[in-house]
Design a protein around this motif. Structure first.
Motif, PDB file in Angstrom:
ATOM      1  N   THR A 167     -84.542 -42.452 -15.901  1.00  0.00           N
ATOM      2  CA  THR A 167     -84.186 -42.900 -14.555  1.00  0.00           C
ATOM      3  C   THR A 167     -82.716 -43.300 -14.504  1.00  0.00           C
ATOM      4  OG1 THR A 167     -86.440 -43.672 -14.194  1.00  0.00           O
ATOM      5  CG2 THR A 167     -84.738 -44.555 -12.736  1.00  0.00           C
ATOM      6  N   LEU A 168     -82.283 -44.075 -15.488  1.00  0.00           N
ATOM      7  CA  LEU A 168     -80.877 -44.496 -15.532  1.00  0.00           C
ATOM      8  C   LEU A 168     -79.956 -43.304 -15.721  1.00  0.00           C
ATOM      9  CD1 LEU A 168     -81.169 -47.762 -17.669  1.00  0.00           C
ATOM     10  CD2 LEU A 168     -80.788 -47.562 -15.194  1.00  0.00           C
ATOM     11  N   GLN A 169     -80.355 -42.357 -16.548  1.00  0.00           N
ATOM     12  CA  GLN A 169     -79.555 -41.150 -16.785  1.00  0.00           C
ATOM     13  C   GLN A 169     -79.423 -40.347 -15.494  1.00  0.00           C
ATOM     14  OE1 GLN A 169     -78.550 -40.153 -20.288  1.00  0.00           O
ATOM     15  NE2 GLN A 169     -77.020 -39.360 -18.907  1.00  0.00           N
ATOM     16  N   ALA A 170     -80.543 -40.167 -14.814  1.00  0.00           N
ATOM     17  CA  ALA A 170     -80.527 -39.410 -13.555  1.00  0.00           C
ATOM     18  C   ALA A 170     -79.671 -40.108 -12.511  1.00  0.00           C
ATOM     19  CB  ALA A 170     -81.953 -39.223 -13.034  1.00  0.00           C
ATOM     20  N   ARG A 171     -79.780 -41.413 -12.432  1.00  0.00           N
ATOM     21  CA  ARG A 171     -78.970 -42.171 -11.471  1.00  0.00           C
ATOM     22  C   ARG A 171     -77.486 -42.052 -11.806  1.00  0.00           C
ATOM     23  NH1 ARG A 171     -80.778 -47.834  -9.240  1.00  0.00           N
ATOM     24  NH2 ARG A 171     -82.290 -46.376  -8.419  1.00  0.00           N
ATOM     25  N   ALA A 172     -77.148 -42.139 -13.084  1.00  0.00           N
ATOM     26  CA  ALA A 172     -75.746 -42.010 -13.495  1.00  0.00           C
ATOM     27  C   ALA A 172     -75.212 -40.624 -13.158  1.00  0.00           C
ATOM     28  CB  ALA A 172     -75.611 -42.278 -14.991  1.00  0.00           C
ATOM     29  N   ARG A 173     -76.045 -39.598 -13.350  1.00  0.00           N
ATOM     30  CA  ARG A 173     -75.622 -38.227 -13.031  1.00  0.00           C
ATOM     31  C   ARG A 173     -75.418 -38.056 -11.523  1.00  0.00           C
ATOM     32  NH1 ARG A 173     -79.552 -34.794 -17.132  1.00  0.00           N
ATOM     33  NH2 ARG A 173     -78.361 -35.240 -19.019  1.00  0.00           N
ATOM     34  N   LEU A 174     -76.355 -38.569 -10.720  1.00  0.00           N
ATOM     35  CA  LEU A 174     -76.211 -38.485  -9.265  1.00  0.00           C
ATOM     36  C   LEU A 174     -74.966 -39.222  -8.795  1.00  0.00           C
ATOM     37  CD1 LEU A 174     -79.855 -38.966  -7.935  1.00  0.00           C
ATOM     38  CD2 LEU A 174     -78.417 -36.955  -7.676  1.00  0.00           C
ATOM     39  N   ASP A 175     -74.752 -40.405  -9.346  1.00  0.00           N
ATOM     40  CA  ASP A 175     -73.585 -41.208  -8.982  1.00  0.00           C
ATOM     41  C   ASP A 175     -72.296 -40.472  -9.356  1.00  0.00           C
ATOM     42  OD1 ASP A 175     -72.218 -43.567  -8.069  1.00  0.00           O
ATOM     43  OD2 ASP A 175     -71.872 -44.063 -10.176  1.00  0.00           O
ATOM     44  N   ALA A 176     -72.267 -39.912 -10.564  1.00  0.00           N
ATOM     45  CA  ALA A 176     -71.076 -39.178 -11.004  1.00  0.00           C
ATOM     46  C   ALA A 176     -70.828 -37.962 -10.122  1.00  0.00           C
ATOM     47  CB  ALA A 176     -71.236 -38.750 -12.473  1.00  0.00           C
ATOM     48  N   LEU A 177     -71.892 -37.234  -9.789  1.00  0.00           N
ATOM     49  CA  LEU A 177     -71.749 -36.063  -8.921  1.00  0.00           C
ATOM     50  C   LEU A 177     -71.242 -36.474  -7.546  1.00  0.00           C
ATOM     51  CD1 LEU A 177     -72.050 -33.066  -8.244  1.00  0.00           C
ATOM     52  CD2 LEU A 177     -74.450 -33.530  -7.684  1.00  0.00           C
ATOM     53  N   GLN A 178     -71.826 -37.528  -6.973  1.00  0.00           N
ATOM     54  CA  GLN A 178     -71.395 -37.948  -5.634  1.00  0.00           C
ATOM     55  C   GLN A 178     -69.950 -38.426  -5.641  1.00  0.00           C
ATOM     56  OE1 GLN A 178     -73.417 -37.613  -2.719  1.00  0.00           O
ATOM     57  NE2 GLN A 178     -71.335 -37.713  -1.988  1.00  0.00           N
ATOM     58  N   ARG A 179     -69.570 -39.171  -6.665  1.00  0.00           N
ATOM     59  CA  ARG A 179     -68.173 -39.631  -6.745  1.00  0.00           C
ATOM     60  C   ARG A 179     -67.221 -38.438  -6.889  1.00  0.00           C
ATOM     61  NH1 ARG A 179     -67.849 -45.118  -7.170  1.00  0.00           N
ATOM     62  NH2 ARG A 179     -69.734 -46.153  -7.850  1.00  0.00           N
ATOM     63  N   ALA A 180     -67.617 -37.460  -7.669  1.00  0.00           N
ATOM     64  CA  ALA A 180     -66.779 -36.264  -7.823  1.00  0.00           C
ATOM     65  C   ALA A 180     -66.726 -35.487  -6.505  1.00  0.00           C
ATOM     66  CB  ALA A 180     -67.322 -35.383  -8.955  1.00  0.00           C
ATOM     67  N   LEU A 181     -67.873 -35.345  -5.828  1.00  0.00           N
ATOM     68  CA  LEU A 181     -67.882 -34.672  -4.521  1.00  0.00           C
ATOM     69  C   LEU A 181     -66.958 -35.381  -3.537  1.00  0.00           C
ATOM     70  CD1 LEU A 181     -71.665 -33.821  -4.015  1.00  0.00           C
ATOM     71  CD2 LEU A 181     -69.783 -32.171  -4.091  1.00  0.00           C
ATOM     72  N   ASN A 182     -66.958 -36.712  -3.570  1.00  0.00           N
ATOM     73  CA  ASN A 182     -66.121 -37.492  -2.654  1.00  0.00           C
ATOM     74  C   ASN A 182     -64.638 -37.257  -2.885  1.00  0.00           C
ATOM     75  OD1 ASN A 182     -68.377 -38.549  -1.452  1.00  0.00           O
ATOM     76  ND2 ASN A 182     -68.285 -40.503  -2.509  1.00  0.00           N
ATOM     77  N   GLN A 183     -64.261 -36.784  -4.067  1.00  0.00           N
ATOM     78  CA  GLN A 183     -62.850 -36.540  -4.367  1.00  0.00           C
ATOM     79  C   GLN A 183     -62.380 -35.150  -3.926  1.00  0.00           C
ATOM     80  OE1 GLN A 183     -61.509 -37.857  -8.305  1.00  0.00           O
ATOM     81  NE2 GLN A 183     -63.424 -38.972  -8.486  1.00  0.00           N
ATOM     82  N   LEU A 184     -63.315 -34.279  -3.578  1.00  0.00           N
ATOM     83  CA  LEU A 184     -62.949 -32.934  -3.138  1.00  0.00           C
ATOM     84  C   LEU A 184     -62.412 -32.976  -1.717  1.00  0.00           C
ATOM     85  CD1 LEU A 184     -65.993 -30.760  -4.315  1.00  0.00           C
ATOM     86  CD2 LEU A 184     -63.810 -31.104  -5.474  1.00  0.00           C
ATOM     87  N   PRO A 185     -61.531 -32.047  -1.367  1.00  0.00           N
ATOM     88  CA  PRO A 185     -61.136 -31.914   0.038  1.00  0.00           C
ATOM     89  C   PRO A 185     -62.375 -31.621   0.889  1.00  0.00           C
ATOM     90  CG  PRO A 185     -59.677 -30.638  -1.386  1.00  0.00           C
ATOM     91  CD  PRO A 185     -60.813 -31.124  -2.244  1.00  0.00           C
ATOM     92  N   ASP A 186     -62.353 -32.034   2.142  1.00  0.00           N
ATOM     93  CA  ASP A 186     -63.524 -31.932   3.023  1.00  0.00           C
ATOM     94  C   ASP A 186     -64.135 -30.542   3.045  1.00  0.00           C
ATOM     95  OD1 ASP A 186     -63.206 -34.576   3.650  1.00  0.00           O
ATOM     96  OD2 ASP A 186     -62.314 -34.219   5.622  1.00  0.00           O
ATOM     97  N   ARG A 187     -63.327 -29.499   3.230  1.00  0.00           N
ATOM     98  CA  ARG A 187     -63.864 -28.143   3.355  1.00  0.00           C
ATOM     99  C   ARG A 187     -64.506 -27.686   2.037  1.00  0.00           C
ATOM    100  NH1 ARG A 187     -64.531 -26.183   8.420  1.00  0.00           N
ATOM    101  NH2 ARG A 187     -63.654 -24.153   8.059  1.00  0.00           N
ATOM    102  N   GLN A 188     -63.887 -28.019   0.897  1.00  0.00           N
ATOM    103  CA  GLN A 188     -64.493 -27.662  -0.386  1.00  0.00           C
ATOM    104  C   GLN A 188     -65.824 -28.377  -0.545  1.00  0.00           C
ATOM    105  OE1 GLN A 188     -62.036 -28.245  -3.837  1.00  0.00           O
ATOM    106  NE2 GLN A 188     -60.398 -26.919  -3.064  1.00  0.00           N
TER     107      GLN A 188
END
Length: 196
Positions: free
Chosen positions: A120-141
């Motif tokens: 559960t913690l691993q999955a949450r860390a992965r989701l959090d990391a993915l969302q934070r990385a997505l947030n750094q992309l330009p809007d259209r990307q």
């Protein structure tokens, strides 16, 4: 047509349900909402990284769908494509308004409560990391990557939603994937990804 809705609701196309709703069929509204609202919510949550904001966007997108129902012209566009475009536009507006705003803190709870704590913690860390990385992309990307790889849409439909060419979608998703890979590369081991 109404009887068909009762017998096999999955067989009725979205645009037919929308026309039924415009003609006063409440069951058509419920069926179309059950079919489309989860996809809209998922898209908005991935684009915004905030569950409460995503719920607001999903509600607004569905309201806009109900408002245009009486004027819907069957065969001109897919209802889902129109709805994805509206959702993308609503998310873009919110992202512009909150530039420099708060980060992502609201992640969904795991669906399987019996999963081991480590998983559960691993999955949450992965989701959090993915969302934070997505947030750094330009809007259209971010939009292209979310629609293609998280929502599972094809490039032609994404091109229609974003009102760009299929080649531009391919370019945006490729650049977005490369950027995500770079952003997440340093955290591979921490997130439990190992080269075997």
């Amino acid at each position: 047509m109404q009887q068909m809705a009762l017998d096999d609701p999955d067989a009725i196309p979205d645009d037919a349900l929308l026309v039924l709703y415009a003609n006063g069929d409440g069951q058509a509204s419920r069926l179309l909402t059950a079919r489309l609202a989860p996809r809209v919510l998922s898209q908005a949550q991935r684009m915004l990284g905030d569950r409460a904001e995503a719920e607001d966007v999903a509600q607004e997108a569905m309201l806009r769908l109900w408002r245009i129902a009486p004027d819907w012209r069957r065969g001109e566009a897919k209802v889902s494509t129109w709805l994805y475009r509206v959702t993308a536009n609503l998310c873009t507006d919110r992202l512009r308004r909150r530039r420099g705003g708060a980060g992502l803190d609201d992640l969904p709870e795991p669906e399987d409560p019996s999963a081991p704590v480590e998983e559960t913690l691993q999955a949450r860390a992965r989701l959090d990391a993915l969302q934070r990385a997505l947030n750094q992309l330009p809007d259209r990307q971010r939009q292209a990557v979310v629609l293609r790889h998280l929502e599972g849409l094809g490039n032609p439909e994404i091109a229609e939603i974003l009102e760009i060419s299929t080649e531009a979608v391919e370019s945006l998703t490729a650049r977005g994937k490369r950027a995500l890979s770079r952003l997440l590369a340093a955290r591979r081991e921490e997130l439990g990804y190992h080269d075997d």
